[in-house]
Design a protein around this motif. Structure first.
Motif, short mmCIF file in Angstrom:
data_model
loop_
_atom_site.label_atom_id
_atom_site.label_comp_id
_atom_site.label_asym_id
_atom_site.label_seq_id
_atom_site.Cartn_x
_atom_site.Cartn_y
_atom_site.Cartn_z
N ALA A 70 0.83 -1.21 0.00
CA ALA A 70 0.00 0.00 0.00
C ALA A 70 0.87 1.26 0.00
O ALA A 70 0.56 2.23 -0.71
N GLN A 71 1.94 1.24 0.77
CA GLN A 71 2.83 2.40 0.81
C GLN A 71 3.56 2.58 -0.52
O GLN A 71 3.72 3.70 -0.99
N ILE A 72 3.98 1.49 -1.11
CA ILE A 72 4.63 1.56 -2.42
C ILE A 72 3.66 2.10 -3.46
O ILE A 72 4.02 2.93 -4.32
N SER A 73 2.41 1.67 -3.39
CA SER A 73 1.40 2.16 -4.32
C SER A 73 1.19 3.66 -4.15
O SER A 73 1.07 4.40 -5.14
N THR A 121 4.22 5.53 -5.57
CA THR A 121 4.18 5.48 -7.02
C THR A 121 3.18 6.50 -7.57
O THR A 121 3.44 7.19 -8.56
N HIS A 122 2.04 6.60 -6.89
CA HIS A 122 1.02 7.57 -7.31
C HIS A 122 1.53 9.00 -7.14
O HIS A 122 1.31 9.86 -8.01
N MET A 123 2.21 9.25 -6.04
CA MET A 123 2.73 10.60 -5.79
C MET A 123 3.74 11.01 -6.84
O MET A 123 3.76 12.16 -7.29
N HIS A 162 8.26 12.78 1.31
CA HIS A 162 9.32 12.34 2.21
C HIS A 162 8.77 11.86 3.56
O HIS A 162 9.35 10.98 4.20
N GLN A 163 7.63 12.43 3.96
CA GLN A 163 6.99 11.96 5.18
C GLN A 163 6.53 10.52 5.03
O GLN A 163 6.69 9.69 5.94
N LEU A 164 5.99 10.19 3.86
CA LEU A 164 5.54 8.82 3.61
C LEU A 164 6.72 7.85 3.60
O LEU A 164 6.61 6.72 4.13
N ILE A 165 7.83 8.26 3.04
CA ILE A 165 9.01 7.40 3.04
C ILE A 165 9.49 7.15 4.47
O ILE A 165 9.85 6.03 4.85
N SER A 166 9.49 8.20 5.29
CA SER A 166 9.94 8.03 6.67
C SER A 166 9.00 7.12 7.44
O SER A 166 9.44 6.34 8.29
N GLU A 167 7.70 7.17 7.16
CA GLU A 167 6.75 6.27 7.81
C GLU A 167 6.98 4.82 7.36
O GLU A 167 6.87 3.89 8.17
N ALA A 168 7.33 4.65 6.09
CA ALA A 168 7.58 3.31 5.57
C ALA A 168 8.82 2.68 6.21
O ALA A 168 8.96 1.45 6.26
N ALA A 169 9.73 3.51 6.73
CA ALA A 169 10.96 3.01 7.34
C ALA A 169 10.69 2.35 8.69
O ALA A 169 11.54 1.61 9.21
N ARG A 170 9.55 2.65 9.29
CA ARG A 170 9.13 2.03 10.56
C ARG A 170 10.14 2.24 11.68
O ARG A 170 10.51 1.30 12.39
N VAL A 204 11.72 5.89 -5.69
CA VAL A 204 10.53 5.04 -5.53
C VAL A 204 10.73 3.70 -6.23
O VAL A 204 10.32 2.64 -5.72
N GLU A 205 11.36 3.71 -7.38
CA GLU A 205 11.60 2.45 -8.09
C GLU A 205 12.48 1.52 -7.26
O GLU A 205 12.25 0.31 -7.22
N ALA A 206 13.47 2.07 -6.58
CA ALA A 206 14.35 1.25 -5.73
C ALA A 206 13.58 0.70 -4.54
O ALA A 206 13.74 -0.47 -4.16
N ILE A 207 12.74 1.54 -3.93
CA ILE A 207 11.93 1.08 -2.79
C ILE A 207 10.96 0.00 -3.24
O ILE A 207 10.76 -1.00 -2.54
N ALA A 208 10.35 0.18 -4.40
CA ALA A 208 9.39 -0.80 -4.92
C ALA A 208 10.05 -2.16 -5.17
O ALA A 208 9.41 -3.21 -5.02
N ARG A 209 11.33 -2.15 -5.53
CA ARG A 209 12.07 -3.40 -5.75
C ARG A 209 12.61 -3.97 -4.45
O ARG A 209 13.22 -5.04 -4.45
N HIS A 210 12.43 -3.23 -3.37
CA HIS A 210 12.99 -3.61 -2.07
C HIS A 210 14.52 -3.74 -2.16
O HIS A 210 15.12 -4.60 -1.51
N ASP A 211 15.10 -2.85 -2.94
CA ASP A 211 16.55 -2.83 -3.14
C ASP A 211 17.14 -1.77 -2.20
O ASP A 211 17.14 -0.57 -2.51
N GLU A 212 17.64 -2.21 -1.07
CA GLU A 212 18.11 -1.27 -0.05
C GLU A 212 19.31 -0.45 -0.51
O GLU A 212 19.38 0.76 -0.27
N ASP A 213 20.26 -1.09 -1.17
CA ASP A 213 21.46 -0.36 -1.63
C ASP A 213 21.09 0.70 -2.66
O ASP A 213 21.61 1.82 -2.62
N ALA A 214 20.21 0.34 -3.60
CA ALA A 214 19.80 1.30 -4.63
C ALA A 214 19.02 2.45 -4.02
O ALA A 214 19.16 3.61 -4.44
#
Length: 281
Positions: free
Chosen positions: A155-158, A161-163, A185-193, A234-244
């Motif tokens: 849901a967060q990735i979606s 992606t929309h943003m 950026h607030q949404l990304i920080s929330e996704a970091a948990r 966002v593409e890196a986060i969607a792939r769950h690629d931490e280094d990218a």
């Protein structure tokens, strides 16, 4: 013309009270908006059979802190504007103790600075402070991006992606893009948990907002760059690629630094590279 404000009495009814006999400055008006908060807090219960207790200073201190913070981050108060515990206490109708604690907190966060002749003033973000701020952003935002790549839900990735998809519609409106950028950026920080990372990022965001007149997004070139950088992140986060994700966030902050220094220097466009000031001896 006299300035009027609506305040709540102890009985909960609305009345109009004259606050000043002269026009208030814009940042005084922001402070005065929160005068009723104290009165509402004191009227915590309308039941006449319940004894009313005095409002703790810690709550009034938080109120004063949030009020002055809002005035600074919305640019109602400008760099160099003077503040004192007496002013805040008088405007908010509170004692000097919570007002003093609020100002100390803002000073510790770098939003207020002590001037040798004027006392506390809204801090000015000089070039040296900019490098300090963005060095902190490089560390924190790259780490948060990597954590978001690890923990982000579908849901967060979606949502991210929309943003990114609608961000291009704001390319001609810097103010909208500025608000959108903060939400992104607030949404990304929330996704970091990580609640502590969220607090660190909020502090940095507040400091950046306090100097919005030097926002990097005033430059069309920078707004175009942000579209590309956000998409890569966002593409890196969607792939769950931490280094990218970490690398994308780092590039994003470095690009923001180049643009910020250019704005600070009054240049039309950022130079290809930024030369950091020499370390103090």
């Amino acid at each position: 013309m006299q300035t009027l404000a609506r305040c709540k009495t102890a009985g909960g009814t609305s009345v109009k009270r004259k606050l000043l006999a002269k026009p208030a400055s814009c940042w005084e008006a922001v402070l005065m908006r929160c005068v009723p908060l104290k009165e509402q807090a004191e009227s915590s219960c309308d039941n006449n059979f319940v004894d009313k207790k005095p409002v703790p200073n810690v709550l009034l201190g938080d109120m004063a802190y949030q009020t002055v913070l809002e005035a600074i981050t919305t640019n109602q108060m400008k760099p160099g504007d003077r503040l004192s515990e007496y002013m805040v206490a008088d405007w908010l109708k509170i004692s000097r103790t919570p007002a003093r604690e609020a100002l100390r907190r803002l000073e510790s966060e770098g939003l207020l600075a002590s001037h040798p002749r004027r006392g506390l003033v809204v801090a000015t973000l000089d070039e040296s402070a900019i490098y300090e701020l963005y060095s902190a952003r490089e560390v924190i935002e790259s780490t948060v991006a990597a954590m978001a790549a690890r923990f982000a839900t579908d849901a967060q990735i979606s949502s991210l992606t929309h943003m990114v998809a609608i961000e291009s519609e704001m390319i001609e409106t810097p103010d909208k893009m500025f608000a959108h950028n903060r939400a992104f950026h607030q949404l990304i920080s929330e996704a970091a948990r990580n609640r502590y990372m969220v607090k660190f990022l909020q502090a940095i965001s507040d400091t950046s907002s306090a100097f919005r007149q030097a926002s990097t997004l005033v430059s069309l070139q920078r707004r175009q760059e942000v579209l590309v950088e956000h998409r890569a992140l966002v593409e890196a986060i969607a792939r769950h690629d931490e280094d990218a994700a970490r690398a994308a966030a780092l590039q994003h902050v470095k690009g923001a630094l180049r643009a910020r220094v250019a704005v600070q220097r009054g240049e039309a466009a950022a130079s290809p590279a930024v030369t950091r000031p020499p370390r103090p001896a």
